[in-house]
Design a protein around this motif. Structure first.
Motif, mmCIF file in Angstrom:
data_model
loop_
_atom_site.group_PDB
_atom_site.id
_atom_site.type_symbol
_atom_site.label_atom_id
_atom_site.label_comp_id
_atom_site.label_asym_id
_atom_site.label_seq_id
_atom_site.Cartn_x
_atom_site.Cartn_y
_atom_site.Cartn_z
ATOM 1 N N LEU A 273 0.834 -1.205 0.000
ATOM 2 C CA LEU A 273 0.000 0.000 0.000
ATOM 3 C C LEU A 273 0.871 1.258 0.000
ATOM 4 O O LEU A 273 0.592 2.225 -0.709
ATOM 5 C CB LEU A 273 -0.932 0.011 1.220
ATOM 6 C CG LEU A 273 -2.041 -1.047 1.259
ATOM 7 C CD1 LEU A 273 -2.779 -0.992 2.584
ATOM 8 C CD2 LEU A 273 -3.030 -0.848 0.118
ATOM 9 N N TYR A 274 1.927 1.247 0.814
ATOM 10 C CA TYR A 274 2.835 2.394 0.885
ATOM 11 C C TYR A 274 3.566 2.597 -0.442
ATOM 12 O O TYR A 274 3.752 3.725 -0.896
ATOM 13 C CB TYR A 274 3.850 2.198 2.017
ATOM 14 C CG TYR A 274 3.255 2.316 3.400
ATOM 15 C CD1 TYR A 274 3.213 3.530 4.073
ATOM 16 C CD2 TYR A 274 2.730 1.193 4.046
ATOM 17 C CE1 TYR A 274 2.667 3.630 5.350
ATOM 18 C CE2 TYR A 274 2.171 1.280 5.317
ATOM 19 C CZ TYR A 274 2.147 2.507 5.963
ATOM 20 O OH TYR A 274 1.598 2.601 7.217
ATOM 21 N N ILE A 275 3.991 1.483 -1.050
ATOM 22 C CA ILE A 275 4.708 1.579 -2.332
ATOM 23 C C ILE A 275 3.786 2.149 -3.414
ATOM 24 O O ILE A 275 4.174 3.039 -4.168
ATOM 25 C CB ILE A 275 5.254 0.197 -2.761
ATOM 26 C CG1 ILE A 275 6.331 -0.265 -1.768
ATOM 27 C CG2 ILE A 275 5.829 0.252 -4.172
ATOM 28 C CD1 ILE A 275 6.740 -1.714 -1.938
ATOM 29 N N HIS A 276 2.549 1.625 -3.460
ATOM 30 C CA HIS A 276 1.586 2.117 -4.439
ATOM 31 C C HIS A 276 1.320 3.610 -4.209
ATOM 32 O O HIS A 276 1.271 4.407 -5.168
ATOM 33 C CB HIS A 276 0.282 1.317 -4.348
ATOM 34 C CG HIS A 276 -0.688 1.601 -5.447
ATOM 35 N ND1 HIS A 276 -1.915 1.002 -5.533
ATOM 36 C CD2 HIS A 276 -0.617 2.442 -6.503
ATOM 37 C CE1 HIS A 276 -2.553 1.449 -6.597
ATOM 38 N NE2 HIS A 276 -1.799 2.340 -7.204
ATOM 39 N N ALA A 277 1.166 3.994 -2.934
ATOM 40 C CA ALA A 277 0.927 5.407 -2.608
ATOM 41 C C ALA A 277 2.126 6.262 -3.011
ATOM 42 O O ALA A 277 1.963 7.393 -3.489
ATOM 43 C CB ALA A 277 0.641 5.557 -1.116
ATOM 44 N N GLY A 278 3.337 5.709 -2.828
ATOM 45 C CA GLY A 278 4.546 6.423 -3.235
ATOM 46 C C GLY A 278 4.577 6.656 -4.733
ATOM 47 O O GLY A 278 4.832 7.769 -5.208
ATOM 48 N N LYS A 283 3.229 10.286 -9.586
ATOM 49 C CA LYS A 283 2.314 10.511 -10.705
ATOM 50 C C LYS A 283 1.537 11.814 -10.514
ATOM 51 O O LYS A 283 1.201 12.495 -11.492
ATOM 52 C CB LYS A 283 1.349 9.318 -10.797
ATOM 53 C CG LYS A 283 0.753 9.106 -12.173
ATOM 54 C CD LYS A 283 0.013 7.760 -12.213
ATOM 55 C CE LYS A 283 -0.532 7.462 -13.597
ATOM 56 N NZ LYS A 283 -1.219 6.155 -13.637
ATOM 57 N N LYS A 284 1.254 12.149 -9.253
ATOM 58 C CA LYS A 284 0.514 13.374 -8.932
ATOM 59 C C LYS A 284 1.438 14.586 -8.808
ATOM 60 O O LYS A 284 1.014 15.627 -8.316
ATOM 61 C CB LYS A 284 -0.246 13.174 -7.623
ATOM 62 C CG LYS A 284 -1.416 12.220 -7.681
ATOM 63 C CD LYS A 284 -2.006 11.994 -6.282
ATOM 64 C CE LYS A 284 -2.605 13.293 -5.761
ATOM 65 N NZ LYS A 284 -3.012 13.155 -4.344
ATOM 66 N N GLU A 289 6.468 13.633 -1.113
ATOM 67 C CA GLU A 289 5.617 12.660 -0.417
ATOM 68 C C GLU A 289 5.937 11.242 -0.886
ATOM 69 O O GLU A 289 6.006 10.310 -0.081
ATOM 70 C CB GLU A 289 4.149 12.980 -0.679
ATOM 71 C CG GLU A 289 3.179 12.130 0.137
ATOM 72 C CD GLU A 289 1.744 12.637 0.018
ATOM 73 O OE1 GLU A 289 1.058 12.647 1.046
ATOM 74 O OE2 GLU A 289 1.324 13.001 -1.099
ATOM 75 N N GLY A 290 6.150 11.081 -2.195
ATOM 76 C CA GLY A 290 6.476 9.763 -2.746
ATOM 77 C C GLY A 290 7.759 9.216 -2.156
ATOM 78 O O GLY A 290 7.822 8.047 -1.747
ATOM 79 N N GLU A 291 8.782 10.060 -2.089
ATOM 80 C CA GLU A 291 10.068 9.629 -1.530
ATOM 81 C C GLU A 291 9.925 9.267 -0.051
ATOM 82 O O GLU A 291 10.471 8.259 0.412
ATOM 83 C CB GLU A 291 11.097 10.752 -1.708
ATOM 84 C CG GLU A 291 12.503 10.332 -1.319
ATOM 85 C CD GLU A 291 13.541 11.404 -1.601
ATOM 86 O OE1 GLU A 291 14.632 11.311 -1.001
ATOM 87 O OE2 GLU A 291 13.267 12.328 -2.406
ATOM 88 N N THR A 292 9.153 10.066 0.684
ATOM 89 C CA THR A 292 8.939 9.806 2.122
ATOM 90 C C THR A 292 8.288 8.453 2.344
ATOM 91 O O THR A 292 8.699 7.675 3.221
ATOM 92 C CB THR A 292 8.052 10.918 2.735
ATOM 93 O OG1 THR A 292 8.683 12.179 2.528
ATOM 94 C CG2 THR A 292 7.832 10.685 4.225
ATOM 95 N N LEU A 293 7.259 8.143 1.552
ATOM 96 C CA LEU A 293 6.540 6.870 1.697
ATOM 97 C C LEU A 293 7.451 5.688 1.383
ATOM 98 O O LEU A 293 7.440 4.675 2.098
ATOM 99 C CB LEU A 293 5.319 6.850 0.774
ATOM 100 C CG LEU A 293 4.137 7.717 1.222
ATOM 101 C CD1 LEU A 293 3.195 7.999 0.058
ATOM 102 C CD2 LEU A 293 3.371 7.039 2.358
#
Length: 416
Positions: A273-278, A283-284, A289-293
């Motif tokens: 889930l975290y990887i997908h959110a990253g 993409k957004k 935020e992506g790097e943090t996740l």
């Protein structure tokens, strides 16, 4: 109202002790049929020992009555005396009306003991004796479904679905849908999920319906079903990755990210889930935020290759070579060895002009990536810069072998 009915009424109204007292008195002078009824009531109430005592008495009087043996076996199962239950059931003859019930019970018992082949034989024997019995078709279908033989389960479950007899509290359409879905027959699965869910709203079936719709690319239907599941059971953690992917496929990136955030609250250790959110954050256009996740996943589990590779690819893309090198060194410290990590490390060292170390890293993996065009090209240019002209030419020739249309490499070779 007779005494038996009064006892039942007392139990149903909450006066359980009074009802049991009345049953005990009634039992002393009851005829054989009434004793059987009392035993069934005891069984329903969980008083297995009392029920067993009555059935044992009746068995002494009716030693050829198969239904009594089947009842006794059910009681023994509740008492965790499976071997004794099997002995009881084996006493029931093939011509006895209770024979089919016995075979079903035997199949369950043998399956519990991991004797799947014996369980299958019992069910097939019952099917041979009564080929049109819905309960037998259902039993065989469920057996194969639980064992993972989805193709084998389908004809039996289909026969049970279209049988004349309705099975109470059994939702065969949904089991058939599961079997179709698990065997990759998604269109058939969708049809039976729709039918089955009209009669019974089940979280697992809703997930199966949504997942199957996702598999066939019907994202609107997938979203509809998975949203319904989220409303029905928000703790059903498996729904969140697929609902997020379905939203993403429809271009609803904010909804997808919000879904992943909800999922992370429900299943806080689900790294995917975290990887997908990253990835979705990149993409957004929200790379911080992506790097943090991704770093959060790596901190919890340095062995998560997908998280490391995704972050490394991002750092390389943004030319953050110092951070990329730190990440790869961090992986080495944790003992996480991977040829791709070595490639990233070589790239970062090269870009920081540390040619000696970069050369060492490239040489470590040149055999692994000898057929990878991207590696051959990158390594070729590095060798050219490092003064190893002949080896660079050899690499560029291999690139042309794999991609003869590469005019830029052909021109480079001519100049060299």
């Amino acid at each position: 109202m007779n005494v038996f009915e009064k006892a039942i009424s007392a139990i149903e109204s909450g006066s359980v002790e009074l009802g049991l007292e009345q049953l005990a008195k009634l039992e002393k002078n009851a005829d054989h049929q009434l004793k059987h009824d009392i035993a069934e009531l005891y069984h329903e109430l969980g008083h297995v020992e009392k029920a067993k005592k009555i059935i044992d008495e009746l068995l002494m009087l009716y030693p050829d009555e198969g239904s009594l043996y089947a009842f006794a076996a059910e009681l023994l199962i509740d008492m965790d005396e499976e071997d004794e239950a099997i002995e009881m059931l084996l006493e029931i003859k093939q011509e006895d009306p209770a024979f089919l019930q016995a075979q079903l019970l035997l199949a369950d018992l043998y399956q519990m003991q991991s004797l799947d082949e014996v369980a299958e034989q019992k069910l097939l024997l019952a099917a041979q004796a009564a080929p049109n019995e819905t309960i037998i078709s259902y039993g065989l279908g469920e057996f194969y479904l639980e064992r993972g033989d989805y193709i084998k389960s389908i004809p039996y479950l289909k026969k049970a679905v279209h049988g004349s007899e309705r099975l109470p509290n059994v939702h065969v359409e949904l089991l058939l849908a599961d079997a179709y879905s698990a065997s990759g027959q998604f269109e058939d699965a969708l049809k039976y999920y729709e039918r089955g869910l009209k009669n019974h709203l089940d979280p697992n079936a809703l997930f199966g319906y949504g997942f199957t719709a996702f598999q066939v690319g019907d994202m609107i239907l997938a979203i509809e079903q998975l949203e319904a599941l989220m409303a029905l059971d928000p703790d059903y953690s498996s729904l969140y990755p697929y609902l997020a992917k379905a939203y993403e496929a429809e271009g609803r990136l904010d909804d997808a990210f919000e879904t992943l955030e909800r999922g992370m609250k429900i299943d806080e250790f689900n790294e995917s889930l975290y990887i997908h959110a990253g990835k979705l954050s990149f993409k957004k256009q929200n790379p911080v935020e992506g790097e943090t996740l991704l770093r959060k996943v790596i901190a919890l589990n340095p062995s998560n290759v997908e998280a490391v590779q995704t972050l490394a690819a991002y750092l390389k893309h943004t030319e953050s070579y110092e951070e990329l090198l730190e990440l790869m060194e961090h992986m080495r410290e944790y003992g996480e060895e991977d040829s791709l990590y070595t490639w990233y490390e070589a790239t970062a060292l090269k870009e920081q002009d540390d040619y000696e170390k970069a050369n060492e890293r490239y040489r470590e993996i040149e055999e692994v990536y000898k057929d990878d065009v991207d590696f051959l090209e990158e390594y070729g240019y590095f060798l050219l810069e490092f003064g190893m002209r002949d080896q660079a030419i050899s690499n560029f020739k291999k690139v042309i072998e794999y991609q003869p249309e590469r005019e830029d490499i052909s021109e480079l070779l001519e100049n060299l």
